[in-house]
Design a protein around this motif. Structure first.
Motif, PDB file in Angstrom:
ATOM      1  N   LYS A   1       0.825  -1.196   0.000  1.00 34.97           N
ATOM      2  CA  LYS A   1       0.000   0.000   0.000  1.00 34.97           C
ATOM      3  C   LYS A   1       0.866   1.256   0.000  1.00 34.97           C
ATOM      4  CE  LYS A   1      -3.971   2.089   2.191  1.00 34.97           C
ATOM      5  NZ  LYS A   1      -4.941   2.041   3.253  1.00 34.97           N
ATOM      6  N   SER A   2       1.918   1.275   0.807  1.00 33.36           N
ATOM      7  CA  SER A   2       2.786   2.453   0.840  1.00 33.36           C
ATOM      8  C   SER A   2       3.540   2.612  -0.469  1.00 33.36           C
ATOM      9  CB  SER A   2       3.763   2.360   2.016  1.00 33.36           C
ATOM     10  OG  SER A   2       4.648   1.272   1.834  1.00 33.36           O
ATOM     11  N   ALA A   3       3.904   1.502  -1.104  1.00 36.25           N
ATOM     12  CA  ALA A   3       4.570   1.574  -2.400  1.00 36.25           C
ATOM     13  C   ALA A   3       3.611   2.134  -3.448  1.00 36.25           C
ATOM     14  CB  ALA A   3       5.082   0.211  -2.813  1.00 36.25           C
ATOM     15  N   THR A   4       2.340   1.768  -3.379  1.00 39.14           N
ATOM     16  CA  THR A   4       1.345   2.262  -4.320  1.00 39.14           C
ATOM     17  C   THR A   4       1.130   3.757  -4.140  1.00 39.14           C
ATOM     18  OG1 THR A   4       0.246   0.124  -4.238  1.00 39.14           O
ATOM     19  CG2 THR A   4      -0.997   1.953  -5.167  1.00 39.14           C
ATOM     20  N   VAL A   5       1.074   4.214  -2.917  1.00 40.06           N
ATOM     21  CA  VAL A   5       0.868   5.640  -2.649  1.00 40.06           C
ATOM     22  C   VAL A   5       2.043   6.443  -3.180  1.00 40.06           C
ATOM     23  CG1 VAL A   5       0.667   7.362  -0.832  1.00 40.06           C
ATOM     24  CG2 VAL A   5      -0.640   5.247  -0.680  1.00 40.06           C
ATOM     25  N   THR A   6       3.251   5.987  -2.953  1.00 37.38           N
ATOM     26  CA  THR A   6       4.401   6.740  -3.439  1.00 37.38           C
ATOM     27  C   THR A   6       4.447   6.727  -4.970  1.00 37.38           C
ATOM     28  OG1 THR A   6       5.828   4.802  -3.210  1.00 37.38           O
ATOM     29  CG2 THR A   6       5.776   6.344  -1.368  1.00 37.38           C
ATOM     30  N   GLN A   7       4.010   5.652  -5.587  1.00 36.32           N
ATOM     31  CA  GLN A   7       3.976   5.610  -7.052  1.00 36.32           C
ATOM     32  C   GLN A   7       2.940   6.596  -7.576  1.00 36.32           C
ATOM     33  OE1 GLN A   7       6.128   4.043  -8.920  1.00 36.32           O
ATOM     34  NE2 GLN A   7       5.181   4.733 -10.802  1.00 36.32           N
ATOM     35  N   GLU A   8       1.788   6.697  -6.907  1.00 39.31           N
ATOM     36  CA  GLU A   8       0.768   7.661  -7.312  1.00 39.31           C
ATOM     37  C   GLU A   8       1.272   9.076  -7.146  1.00 39.31           C
ATOM     38  OE1 GLU A   8      -2.690   6.785  -5.048  1.00 39.31           O
ATOM     39  OE2 GLU A   8      -3.133   4.935  -6.126  1.00 39.31           O
ATOM     40  N   ASP A   9       2.008   9.339  -6.072  1.00 40.81           N
ATOM     41  CA  ASP A   9       2.559  10.674  -5.866  1.00 40.81           C
ATOM     42  C   ASP A   9       3.572  11.021  -6.953  1.00 40.81           C
ATOM     43  OD1 ASP A   9       1.021  11.086  -3.640  1.00 40.81           O
ATOM     44  OD2 ASP A   9       2.591  10.502  -2.219  1.00 40.81           O
ATOM     45  N   LYS A  10       4.323  10.032  -7.391  1.00 42.52           N
ATOM     46  CA  LYS A  10       5.315  10.267  -8.440  1.00 42.52           C
ATOM     47  C   LYS A  10       4.637  10.561  -9.773  1.00 42.52           C
ATOM     48  CE  LYS A  10       9.042   7.425  -6.595  1.00 42.52           C
ATOM     49  NZ  LYS A  10       9.867   6.225  -6.805  1.00 42.52           N
ATOM     50  N   ASP A  11       3.482   9.962 -10.012  1.00 37.89           N
ATOM     51  CA  ASP A  11       2.795  10.116 -11.286  1.00 37.89           C
ATOM     52  C   ASP A  11       1.852  11.328 -11.314  1.00 37.89           C
ATOM     53  OD1 ASP A  11       4.089   7.871 -12.158  1.00 37.89           O
ATOM     54  OD2 ASP A  11       2.409   6.523 -11.761  1.00 37.89           O
ATOM     55  N   LYS A  12       1.762  12.085 -10.245  1.00 36.01           N
ATOM     56  CA  LYS A  12       0.865  13.219 -10.182  1.00 36.01           C
ATOM     57  C   LYS A  12       1.292  14.305 -11.167  1.00 36.01           C
ATOM     58  CE  LYS A  12      -1.514  14.220  -6.006  1.00 36.01           C
ATOM     59  NZ  LYS A  12      -1.473  14.736  -4.661  1.00 36.01           N
ATOM     60  N   ILE A  13       0.316  14.897 -11.825  1.00 39.16           N
ATOM     61  CA  ILE A  13       0.597  15.996 -12.745  1.00 39.16           C
ATOM     62  C   ILE A  13       0.474  17.294 -11.965  1.00 39.16           C
ATOM     63  CG2 ILE A  13      -0.149  17.168 -14.833  1.00 39.16           C
ATOM     64  CD1 ILE A  13      -1.353  14.527 -15.751  1.00 39.16           C
ATOM     65  N   THR A  14       1.530  18.076 -11.957  1.00 41.30           N
ATOM     66  CA  THR A  14       1.535  19.352 -11.254  1.00 41.30           C
ATOM     67  C   THR A  14       1.886  20.458 -12.243  1.00 41.30           C
ATOM     68  OG1 THR A  14       3.877  19.188 -10.673  1.00 41.30           O
ATOM     69  CG2 THR A  14       2.287  18.235  -9.112  1.00 41.30           C
ATOM     70  N   PRO A  15       1.486  21.694 -11.941  1.00 38.31           N
ATOM     71  CA  PRO A  15       1.851  22.804 -12.824  1.00 38.31           C
ATOM     72  C   PRO A  15       3.371  22.961 -12.956  1.00 38.31           C
ATOM     73  CG  PRO A  15       0.103  23.484 -11.350  1.00 38.31           C
ATOM     74  CD  PRO A  15       0.539  22.130 -10.899  1.00 38.31           C
ATOM     75  N   LEU A  16       4.100  22.700 -11.879  1.00 38.28           N
ATOM     76  CA  LEU A  16       5.559  22.820 -11.946  1.00 38.28           C
ATOM     77  C   LEU A  16       6.132  21.837 -12.960  1.00 38.28           C
ATOM     78  CD1 LEU A  16       8.188  24.038 -10.895  1.00 38.28           C
ATOM     79  CD2 LEU A  16       8.209  22.261  -9.137  1.00 38.28           C
ATOM     80  N   ARG A  17       5.640  20.614 -12.944  1.00 32.24           N
ATOM     81  CA  ARG A  17       6.114  19.617 -13.916  1.00 32.24           C
ATOM     82  C   ARG A  17       5.733  20.024 -15.340  1.00 32.24           C
ATOM     83  NH1 ARG A  17       5.420  13.494 -11.662  1.00 32.24           N
ATOM     84  NH2 ARG A  17       6.919  13.680  -9.967  1.00 32.24           N
ATOM     85  N   CYS A  18       4.539  20.561 -15.504  1.00 33.25           N
ATOM     86  CA  CYS A  18       4.108  21.000 -16.832  1.00 33.25           C
ATOM     87  C   CYS A  18       5.000  22.120 -17.353  1.00 33.25           C
ATOM     88  CB  CYS A  18       2.658  21.475 -16.787  1.00 33.25           C
ATOM     89  SG  CYS A  18       1.463  20.166 -16.501  1.00 33.25           S
ATOM     90  N   PHE A  19       5.265  23.120 -16.505  1.00 29.91           N
ATOM     91  CA  PHE A  19       6.083  24.251 -16.935  1.00 29.91           C
ATOM     92  C   PHE A  19       7.539  23.844 -17.139  1.00 29.91           C
ATOM     93  CE2 PHE A  19       2.718  26.869 -14.675  1.00 29.91           C
ATOM     94  CZ  PHE A  19       2.035  27.129 -15.854  1.00 29.91           C
ATOM     95  N   THR A  20       8.034  22.913 -16.342  1.00 29.40           N
ATOM     96  CA  THR A  20       9.403  22.422 -16.537  1.00 29.40           C
ATOM     97  C   THR A  20       9.515  21.676 -17.862  1.00 29.40           C
ATOM     98  OG1 THR A  20       9.688  22.199 -14.145  1.00 29.40           O
ATOM     99  CG2 THR A  20      11.234  21.011 -15.544  1.00 29.40           C
ATOM    100  N   GLY A  21       8.578  20.786 -18.111  1.00 30.08           N
ATOM    101  CA  GLY A  21       8.577  20.055 -19.385  1.00 30.08           C
ATOM    102  C   GLY A  21       8.384  20.982 -20.570  1.00 30.08           C
ATOM    103  N   GLY A  22       7.527  21.981 -20.392  1.00 33.07           N
ATOM    104  CA  GLY A  22       7.300  22.955 -21.460  1.00 33.07           C
ATOM    105  C   GLY A  22       8.528  23.789 -21.760  1.00 33.07           C
ATOM    106  N   SER A  23       9.263  24.150 -20.720  1.00 38.18           N
ATOM    107  CA  SER A  23      10.478  24.945 -20.950  1.00 38.18           C
ATOM    108  C   SER A  23      11.564  24.105 -21.627  1.00 38.18           C
ATOM    109  CB  SER A  23      10.987  25.551 -19.644  1.00 38.18           C
ATOM    110  OG  SER A  23      11.366  24.534 -18.741  1.00 38.18           O
ATOM    111  N   ILE A  24      11.670  22.844 -21.253  1.00 32.25           N
ATOM    112  CA  ILE A  24      12.638  21.958 -21.916  1.00 32.25           C
ATOM    113  C   ILE A  24      12.254  21.785 -23.384  1.00 32.25           C
ATOM    114  CG2 ILE A  24      13.481  19.586 -22.037  1.00 32.25           C
ATOM    115  CD1 ILE A  24      13.243  19.546 -18.944  1.00 32.25           C
ATOM    116  N   SER A  25      10.980  21.528 -23.627  1.00 23.95           N
ATOM    117  CA  SER A  25      10.517  21.364 -25.001  1.00 23.95           C
ATOM    118  C   SER A  25      10.664  22.664 -25.789  1.00 23.95           C
ATOM    119  CB  SER A  25       9.062  20.908 -25.003  1.00 23.95           C
ATOM    120  OG  SER A  25       8.588  20.772 -26.307  1.00 23.95           O
TER     121      SER A  25
END
Length: 109
Positions: A9-33
């Motif tokens: 269960k704890s492994a599943t929660v951490t995997q879900e947290d890793k896969d979360k889409i956040t604005p920071l990730r979007c803007f970081t990916g957008g700036s790289i692209s």
């Protein structure tokens, strides 16, 4: 609950947290692209300028056709890469803005 189930269960929660889409990730990916789009644009510009100043110097009509086809393919591939990176940048930036707006609407409610 057994220890194995708790670990799963704890492994599943951490995997879900890793896969979360956040604005920071979007803007970081957008700036790289965006950086890759700019680099691809400069490459496309250089290729087009090089081919426009360098005439095809062959006497054989088949060789002229092949050279023109290869030039067209190279310019097309670099142009396509530019627009793919550009569209990814626009999409990621729009997704980041959408996530921020949804978060603001959720806080106001």
């Amino acid at each position: 609950m057994s220890d194995n189930k708790i670990k799963e269960k704890s492994a599943t929660v951490t995997q879900e947290d890793k896969d979360k889409i956040t604005p920071l990730r979007c803007f970081t990916g957008g700036s790289i692209s965006g950086g890759l789009a700019i680099a691809s644009y400069l490459l496309t510009k250089s290729v087009v300028m090089t081919y426009s100043t360098m005439p095809i110097k062959f006497n054989n009509p088949m060789a002229i056709r092949i050279a023109a086809t290869v030039r067209t393919l190279i310019m097309g591939v670099t142009t396509m890469a530019t627009f793919v990176f550009l569209m990814v940048t626009v999409g990621l930036m729009a997704l980041g803005i959408k996530l921020i707006i949804e978060k603001m609407k959720g806080e106001l409610s």
